[in-house]
Design an enzyme around this catalytic site. Sequence first.
Site, PDB file in Angstrom:
ATOM      1  N   LYS A  60      73.989  -3.257  89.013  1.00  0.00           N
ATOM      2  CA  LYS A  60      75.024  -3.582  89.998  1.00  0.00           C
ATOM      3  C   LYS A  60      75.841  -2.352  90.375  1.00  0.00           C
ATOM      4  CE  LYS A  60      75.687  -7.892  87.428  1.00  0.00           C
ATOM      5  NZ  LYS A  60      75.421  -7.337  86.078  1.00  0.00           N
ATOM      6  N   VAL A  98      78.810  -0.154  85.497  1.00  0.00           N
ATOM      7  CA  VAL A  98      80.109  -0.074  84.837  1.00  0.00           C
ATOM      8  C   VAL A  98      80.077  -0.496  83.361  1.00  0.00           C
ATOM      9  CG1 VAL A  98      80.888  -2.420  85.377  1.00  0.00           C
ATOM     10  CG2 VAL A  98      82.570  -0.560  85.233  1.00  0.00           C
ATOM     11  N   TYR A  99      79.057  -1.189  82.929  1.00  0.00           N
ATOM     12  CA  TYR A  99      79.031  -1.671  81.550  1.00  0.00           C
ATOM     13  C   TYR A  99      79.041  -0.497  80.585  1.00  0.00           C
ATOM     14  CZ  TYR A  99      77.672  -6.308  83.356  1.00  0.00           C
ATOM     15  OH  TYR A  99      77.626  -7.511  84.016  1.00  0.00           O
ATOM     16  N   SER A 100      80.087  -0.455  79.771  1.00  0.00           N
ATOM     17  CA  SER A 100      80.258   0.599  78.765  1.00  0.00           C
ATOM     18  C   SER A 100      80.055   1.988  79.362  1.00  0.00           C
ATOM     19  CB  SER A 100      79.306   0.371  77.583  1.00  0.00           C
ATOM     20  OG  SER A 100      79.589  -0.846  76.938  1.00  0.00           O
ATOM     21  N   GLY A 146      78.315   3.174  81.754  1.00  0.00           N
ATOM     22  CA  GLY A 146      76.953   3.623  81.999  1.00  0.00           C
ATOM     23  C   GLY A 146      76.042   3.607  80.796  1.00  0.00           C
TER      24      GLY A 146
END
Length: 324
Positions: A88, A60-62, A64
């Site tokens: 994650k 989910v960070y940015s 992908g």
Amino acid sequence: MEYVRFGNTGLEVSRICLGCMSYGEPDRGNHAWTLSEERSRPFIKQALELGINFFDTANVYSDGSSEEIVGRALNDFSTREEVVIATKVNSRMRQGPNGAGLSRKAIFAEIDASLRRLGTDYVDLYQIHRFDYETPIEETLEALHEVVKSGKARYIGASSMYAWQFAQMLATSSQRGWTRFVSMQNYVNLLYREEEREMLPLCKAEGIAVIPWSPLARGRLTRDWEETSARSETDEFGKTLYAGTEDADKKVVSAVSKIAEQRKLPRAQIALAWVLTKVTSPIVGATKASHLDDAVASLQIELSDDEIAALEGPYIPHRVMGFV
């Protein structure tokens, strides 16, 4: 650099883990303060040069792009077997049904998507990103077991949840003969010590590695209370973590400042030295070269009993935060 066994496994990780949430395209996702690929790569290279072999990101960070940036940099600056890559699954990656969560369908789809973005055949540590109240734990645990058996992940880990939930998942895996979690990524720092009540003792008893996120409390332990940063001004989630306990928290920050001044060291080194007495490998974010230098230097600091008492003394019980 120091290296340590990862819980009860044979895996060796650096005692500092580079958290990669700061590395992602600012126009993707909801973190406008992240660094673009060009600005991110020097920090990943610096981490490797300092002996850090452990890198943590999430799908989910940015949206992908963190995985993409980290994967390309590690491929350019290292060999695959030299590094330990953690990512994650759980957070929403697309709108509509099955776009988030820990169902069998979501896990199988997201591990493949993460591997594509990271440019690797496997991740070393695949972690559930919080607890999923909508999916039976048996479904999640069996799917994770199959991910490991397929060779797409070497180990599995969990993140912030109640200790009873984690105990239930560990027991279920053992009863069913499924792959057990080997790590817990929870919220531990001098401003939030609630995990010392149940989760940390549970992890110690079960031989679980502890790799806390935000060990410097979003930077609050490294600067005067009134001082802000670009991230702190736009990080809406971070603002919720310290509401209601400001008076006591300010005293903790002051204690860190006093000891750092006495030792003539940066505050970050003092705060991390305390965390290192509690956990396996804190996850440290870096947007300045000094952040990584301080993290590695903290490994050489041994706090006295009096200093630990001074750091811990002002703390008051906090509302459970970070995952509910």
